[in-house]
Every structure is written in structure tokens, then in C-alpha cells.
Design a protein around this motif. Structure first.
Motif, PDB file in Angstrom:
ATOM      1  N   PHE A 121       0.838  -1.201   0.000  1.00  0.00           N
ATOM      2  CA  PHE A 121       0.000   0.000   0.000  1.00  0.00           C
ATOM      3  C   PHE A 121       0.874   1.253   0.000  1.00  0.00           C
ATOM      4  CE2 PHE A 121      -2.135   3.489   2.103  1.00  0.00           C
ATOM      5  CZ  PHE A 121      -3.401   3.492   1.537  1.00  0.00           C
ATOM      6  N   ASP A 122       1.870   1.274   0.871  1.00  0.00           N
ATOM      7  CA  ASP A 122       2.755   2.443   0.973  1.00  0.00           C
ATOM      8  C   ASP A 122       3.483   2.708  -0.343  1.00  0.00           C
ATOM      9  OD1 ASP A 122       1.977   2.702   3.578  1.00  0.00           O
ATOM     10  OD2 ASP A 122       3.836   1.924   4.453  1.00  0.00           O
ATOM     11  N   ALA A 123       3.997   1.642  -0.958  1.00  0.00           N
ATOM     12  CA  ALA A 123       4.747   1.800  -2.203  1.00  0.00           C
ATOM     13  C   ALA A 123       3.869   2.403  -3.295  1.00  0.00           C
ATOM     14  CB  ALA A 123       5.292   0.440  -2.655  1.00  0.00           C
ATOM     15  N   ALA A 124       2.662   1.879  -3.454  1.00  0.00           N
ATOM     16  CA  ALA A 124       1.744   2.402  -4.465  1.00  0.00           C
ATOM     17  C   ALA A 124       1.336   3.835  -4.138  1.00  0.00           C
ATOM     18  CB  ALA A 124       0.505   1.507  -4.551  1.00  0.00           C
ATOM     19  N   PHE A 125       1.152   4.125  -2.872  1.00  0.00           N
ATOM     20  CA  PHE A 125       0.785   5.473  -2.434  1.00  0.00           C
ATOM     21  C   PHE A 125       1.882   6.473  -2.816  1.00  0.00           C
ATOM     22  CE2 PHE A 125       0.897   8.931   0.633  1.00  0.00           C
ATOM     23  CZ  PHE A 125      -0.431   9.329   0.697  1.00  0.00           C
ATOM     24  N   TRP A 126       3.141   6.121  -2.522  1.00  0.00           N
ATOM     25  CA  TRP A 126       4.245   7.029  -2.810  1.00  0.00           C
ATOM     26  C   TRP A 126       4.428   7.239  -4.316  1.00  0.00           C
ATOM     27  CZ3 TRP A 126       5.422  10.128   0.751  1.00  0.00           C
ATOM     28  CH2 TRP A 126       5.548   9.747   2.087  1.00  0.00           C
ATOM     29  N   ILE A 127       4.245   6.180  -5.085  1.00  0.00           N
ATOM     30  CA  ILE A 127       4.390   6.298  -6.545  1.00  0.00           C
ATOM     31  C   ILE A 127       3.296   7.199  -7.114  1.00  0.00           C
ATOM     32  CG2 ILE A 127       4.251   5.024  -8.723  1.00  0.00           C
ATOM     33  CD1 ILE A 127       5.599   2.660  -7.224  1.00  0.00           C
ATOM     34  N   ALA A 128       2.069   7.014  -6.640  1.00  0.00           N
ATOM     35  CA  ALA A 128       0.961   7.859  -7.101  1.00  0.00           C
ATOM     36  C   ALA A 128       1.195   9.312  -6.702  1.00  0.00           C
ATOM     37  CB  ALA A 128      -0.358   7.354  -6.522  1.00  0.00           C
ATOM     38  N   ALA A 142       5.034  -0.282 -12.185  1.00  0.00           N
ATOM     39  CA  ALA A 142       5.413  -1.614 -12.671  1.00  0.00           C
ATOM     40  C   ALA A 142       6.263  -2.347 -11.634  1.00  0.00           C
ATOM     41  CB  ALA A 142       6.168  -1.493 -13.988  1.00  0.00           C
ATOM     42  N   LEU A 143       7.010  -1.589 -10.817  1.00  0.00           N
ATOM     43  CA  LEU A 143       7.814  -2.227  -9.772  1.00  0.00           C
ATOM     44  C   LEU A 143       6.939  -2.928  -8.747  1.00  0.00           C
ATOM     45  CD1 LEU A 143      10.555   0.485  -9.049  1.00  0.00           C
ATOM     46  CD2 LEU A 143      10.786  -1.623 -10.371  1.00  0.00           C
ATOM     47  N   VAL A 144       5.768  -2.358  -8.479  1.00  0.00           N
ATOM     48  CA  VAL A 144       4.836  -2.985  -7.548  1.00  0.00           C
ATOM     49  C   VAL A 144       4.360  -4.324  -8.115  1.00  0.00           C
ATOM     50  CG1 VAL A 144       2.666  -2.727  -6.288  1.00  0.00           C
ATOM     51  CG2 VAL A 144       4.107  -0.721  -6.711  1.00  0.00           C
ATOM     52  N   ASN A 158      -3.437  -9.079  -1.740  1.00  0.00           N
ATOM     53  CA  ASN A 158      -2.232  -8.286  -1.964  1.00  0.00           C
ATOM     54  C   ASN A 158      -2.227  -7.635  -3.344  1.00  0.00           C
ATOM     55  OD1 ASN A 158      -1.272  -8.935   0.563  1.00  0.00           O
ATOM     56  ND2 ASN A 158       0.097 -10.551  -0.151  1.00  0.00           N
ATOM     57  N   VAL A 159      -2.905  -8.257  -4.293  1.00  0.00           N
ATOM     58  CA  VAL A 159      -2.994  -7.685  -5.639  1.00  0.00           C
ATOM     59  C   VAL A 159      -3.880  -6.441  -5.630  1.00  0.00           C
ATOM     60  CG1 VAL A 159      -3.748  -8.098  -8.014  1.00  0.00           C
ATOM     61  CG2 VAL A 159      -2.607  -9.920  -6.729  1.00  0.00           C
ATOM     62  N   ILE A 160      -4.914  -6.441  -4.819  1.00  0.00           N
ATOM     63  CA  ILE A 160      -5.860  -5.324  -4.756  1.00  0.00           C
ATOM     64  C   ILE A 160      -5.284  -4.131  -4.002  1.00  0.00           C
ATOM     65  CG2 ILE A 160      -8.117  -4.588  -3.889  1.00  0.00           C
ATOM     66  CD1 ILE A 160      -8.265  -6.407  -6.303  1.00  0.00           C
ATOM     67  N   ILE A 161      -4.506  -4.401  -2.977  1.00  0.00           N
ATOM     68  CA  ILE A 161      -4.035  -3.343  -2.066  1.00  0.00           C
ATOM     69  C   ILE A 161      -3.275  -2.214  -2.762  1.00  0.00           C
ATOM     70  CG2 ILE A 161      -2.343  -2.922  -0.234  1.00  0.00           C
ATOM     71  CD1 ILE A 161      -3.456  -5.389   1.171  1.00  0.00           C
ATOM     72  N   PRO A 162      -2.340  -2.477  -3.700  1.00  0.00           N
ATOM     73  CA  PRO A 162      -1.639  -1.358  -4.355  1.00  0.00           C
ATOM     74  C   PRO A 162      -2.589  -0.393  -5.069  1.00  0.00           C
ATOM     75  CG  PRO A 162      -0.488  -3.405  -4.772  1.00  0.00           C
ATOM     76  CD  PRO A 162      -1.778  -3.771  -4.118  1.00  0.00           C
ATOM     77  N   PHE A 163      -3.649  -0.921  -5.665  1.00  0.00           N
ATOM     78  CA  PHE A 163      -4.610  -0.064  -6.350  1.00  0.00           C
ATOM     79  C   PHE A 163      -5.387   0.791  -5.343  1.00  0.00           C
ATOM     80  CE2 PHE A 163      -3.787  -3.586  -9.216  1.00  0.00           C
ATOM     81  CZ  PHE A 163      -3.541  -2.916 -10.415  1.00  0.00           C
ATOM     82  N   MET A 164      -5.535   0.278  -4.129  1.00  0.00           N
ATOM     83  CA  MET A 164      -6.153   1.077  -3.069  1.00  0.00           C
ATOM     84  C   MET A 164      -5.237   2.237  -2.686  1.00  0.00           C
ATOM     85  SD  MET A 164      -7.724  -1.964  -0.663  1.00  0.00           S
ATOM     86  CE  MET A 164      -8.263  -0.800   0.581  1.00  0.00           C
ATOM     87  N   GLY A 165      -3.926   1.998  -2.715  1.00  0.00           N
ATOM     88  CA  GLY A 165      -2.972   3.072  -2.426  1.00  0.00           C
ATOM     89  C   GLY A 165      -3.064   4.190  -3.446  1.00  0.00           C
ATOM     90  N   VAL A 166      -3.172   3.812  -4.735  1.00  0.00           N
ATOM     91  CA  VAL A 166      -3.320   4.811  -5.799  1.00  0.00           C
ATOM     92  C   VAL A 166      -4.646   5.551  -5.641  1.00  0.00           C
ATOM     93  CG1 VAL A 166      -3.561   5.143  -8.292  1.00  0.00           C
ATOM     94  CG2 VAL A 166      -1.889   3.496  -7.399  1.00  0.00           C
ATOM     95  N   ALA A 167      -5.711   4.807  -5.333  1.00  0.00           N
ATOM     96  CA  ALA A 167      -7.028   5.416  -5.160  1.00  0.00           C
ATOM     97  C   ALA A 167      -7.038   6.400  -4.001  1.00  0.00           C
ATOM     98  CB  ALA A 167      -8.085   4.332  -4.935  1.00  0.00           C
ATOM     99  N   THR A 168      -6.290   6.103  -2.954  1.00  0.00           N
ATOM    100  CA  THR A 168      -6.207   7.000  -1.800  1.00  0.00           C
ATOM    101  C   THR A 168      -5.628   8.358  -2.196  1.00  0.00           C
ATOM    102  OG1 THR A 168      -5.917   5.128  -0.284  1.00  0.00           O
ATOM    103  CG2 THR A 168      -5.247   7.306   0.513  1.00  0.00           C
ATOM    104  N   VAL A 169      -4.555   8.337  -2.989  1.00  0.00           N
ATOM    105  CA  VAL A 169      -3.959   9.587  -3.457  1.00  0.00           C
ATOM    106  C   VAL A 169      -4.948  10.361  -4.324  1.00  0.00           C
ATOM    107  CG1 VAL A 169      -2.131  10.596  -4.887  1.00  0.00           C
ATOM    108  CG2 VAL A 169      -1.611   8.711  -3.336  1.00  0.00           C
ATOM    109  N   PHE A 170      -5.682   9.641  -5.178  1.00  0.00           N
ATOM    110  CA  PHE A 170      -6.648  10.287  -6.056  1.00  0.00           C
ATOM    111  C   PHE A 170      -7.757  10.957  -5.248  1.00  0.00           C
ATOM    112  CE2 PHE A 170     -10.384  10.257  -8.899  1.00  0.00           C
ATOM    113  CZ  PHE A 170      -9.852  10.984  -9.957  1.00  0.00           C
TER     114      PHE A 170
END
Length: 305
Positions: A121-128, A142-144, A158-170
Motif C-alpha cells: 500500500f505504501d509503495a503504491a501510495f508514494w508512486i501515485a 510496474a515495480l509494484v 495483496n494484488v488489490i491493495i496497491p490499487f487502493m494506495g493509488v485510489a487514496t492519493v486520487f
């Protein structure tokens, strides 16, 4: 001689690199330091981010055992700033790179098998978040995906969680825009400009820089991949992530809308680790010195061309 100085991980080595980066920063941003209060504060902020990047690289490398106990990574990182001082002038790029390194740090630490969901989640959040400052940072998502393949491909959550990180930033972006700008989204939130026009590189100085950079990168990357099988099995995914990050960084530089050297900032961290791994396994000391001497001499020769 230089490689022998940085062959051990000592606080004095960090000080050497920090002082070098600070001097380089002052020379690069001198005209902005005394242009007014706002300009001076903005320049001071860029200096703080630049210096923090050096500390962060040193921390990540030592914490995750990405090299042996030496300071080759931060040495290379500092010398790359010397080759591309333009990277120190752009706040958005510095912040985007900082957030990408935060994300990479979380992905690298997945080898511990602790708090996997939180780290993804953190990794996707920081990238977004980085993408808000430099849109093409989004390619590092892509690294995620690569990290999921190495660590959690069988866990659907675990596959869903990174997209939640991106959605949080949005969602946070929407809240900010509605509260401050009274709009949902602004055109400036996502500047998707790209360019394949490389005429800006058509100078003797740039040709020299890129020849040395890419020759060194390809040479050391070959050795890097060659030595990964000998690494700790638990750490192998982390080494592959570094290699993938370097390739994505080059892709970002290729499609960057502005070609002035600053677009290579994203390559600094992974290339520094790849170079450090190369230097520490080469027995011929003179050959090690050649690589470091090239990174030192190229900016000097470039000024004379």
C-alpha cells in the motif's frame, strides 16, 4: 585511491559526499540564493531534499544489505549529481524522485516477509504521489507488479491493495481541489506531455556524458545480473527490483518532455547500487579507479568542450 577511501562504511565518507553535494548545489543554484526571500527559501528547500536523498540512499543500502559494508553507492550517487547538476534545479523532479525512493524502499524491504500488505500500500501510495509532481513517475508502478510476482502472487488481497494506495492519493487530490480550488480536477494535475526529440543532446558535452553514463551502466549491469545468483536467496528479489527500477528510469528519461539532463535523476539511485556492486567484486584496483575517474573527469572535460 578513491575506491580505497570509500571501501569502508564510515561516517567521514558520508560527510565527504555531503560536502561535495552541498558545494555543487551552491554553484548550480547560486543565482537563486540571493534573488529574494521566496526564491531563497525555495532554494533552501531544494538543498534540504537533495542532501536528504544522500542520507536516504545510504540508509536503504545499509539497512537492506544491498552492498557490502562500503560507501560506494553514495559516492557514485554524489558523482552523478556532478555529471548532471541540472537535476538540482527542479523541485518537482526532486520531490518525485524522493517519493519513488520511498516506494522502492518499501518494496525492497518485502524480503523480510513482514507487513507485506502495508508495504505494498505504501509503495503504491508514494508512486501515485510522485506522479502528481512528475506524471511519468507513474511508470514505476510496474515495480509494484514485479514485487507482487516475487512475493505475493498467490494472495489476491495483496494484488488489490496497491490499487487502493493509488485510489487514496486520487481521493486526497479531489478533496484538496474541491477545498482549495473549487474544482474536481485541474488540467495541471496530470501533465502527460512526452517527447522523443533528442536534438537537445546534440552537443559535445552531452554526447560525452551519455556515452560514459550508458557505457558504464550497460557494463556494470551485465556484471550485476551475472552475480545475482551468488546473492542471498532471500535478497535476490530486491536485487532484481533495483535492476528493473534502473530500466524504468531510462524509459522515463527517453520520453521526458524536457531534455536537459534532469530527466536522468530517477536513474541515480539504482545505478549507484549497481555500480557499487560492480566495484566491490572487481579485484583489479586500477580498473575500479578508471570508472570513478570517468565520473569525476566527464563534468570537467564537458566544461572545456
Amino acid at each position: 585511491m578513491i575506491t580505497s577511501i570509500f571501501s569502508k562504511s564510515k561516517p567521514i565518507n558520508f560527510i565527504f559526499v555531503a560536502v561535495y553535494v552541498c558545494v555543487l548545489f551552491v554553484v548550480t543554484n547560486y543565482s537563486l540564493l540571493f534573488s529574494g526571500v521566496n526564491s531563497s527559501l525555495a532554494t533552501f528547500f531544494k538543498w534540504a531534499v537533495t542532501l536528504f536523498l544522500v542520507f536516504l540512499i545510504d540508509f536503504i543500502v545499509s539497512k537492506n544489505n544491498l552492498t557490502q559494508r562500503n560507501s560506494y553507492a553514495i559516492m557514485t550517487f554524489g558523482l552523478l549529481f556532478g555529471m548532471f547538476p541540472e537535476t538540482m534545479k527542479h523541485t518537482n523532479l526532486l520531490l518525485a524522485n524522493l517519493f519513488i525512493i520511498f516506494a522502492l524502499r518499501r518494496l525492497i524491504s518485502l524480503h523480510s516477509n513482514l507487513h507485506i500488505k502495508k508495504k505494498l500500500f505504501d509503495a503504491a501510495f508514494w508512486i501515485a504521489l510522485a506522479a502528481l509532481f512528475y506524471f511519468w513517475s507513474l511508470l514505476f508502478f510496474a515495480l509494484v507488479i514485479v514485487a507482487l510476482i516475487y512475493h505475493s502472487q498467490n494472495d489476491f488481497k495483496n494484488v488489490i491493495i496497491p490499487f487502493m494506495g493509488v485510489a487514496t492519493v486520487f481521493v486526497l487530490l479531489l478533496v484538496y481541489n474541491i477545498s482549495v480550488e473549487d474544482v474536481y480536477l485541474k488540467p495541471t494535475n496530470f501533465k502527460r506531455y512526452a517527447s522523443l526529440d533528442f536534438t537537445a543532446y546534440n552537443s559535445k558535452e552531452n554526447i560525452l556524458k551519455f556515452t560514459v553514463l550508458f557505457t558504464s551502466y550497460i557494463w556494470t549491469l551485465v556484471y550485476y545480473f551475472k552475480n545475482i545468483p551468488d546473492k542471498n536467496k532471500k535478497l535476490k528479489p530486491s536485487y532484481f527490483l533495483i535492476a528493473w527500477a534502473s530500466m524504468i528510469a531510462i524509459l522515463v528519461a527517453i520520453i521526458a518532455p524536457v531534455k536537459n539532463g534532469s530527466e536522468f535523476l530517477f536513474l541515480f539511485m539504482p545505478f549507484s547500487i549497481i555500480m557499487a556492486n560492480y566495484i566491490e567484486v572487481i579485484s583489479e584496483r586500477w580498473f575500479k579507479e578508471v570508472f570513478i575517474a570517468l565520473l569525476i573527469l566527464v563534468p570537467i572535460i564537458g566544461l572545456l568542450l
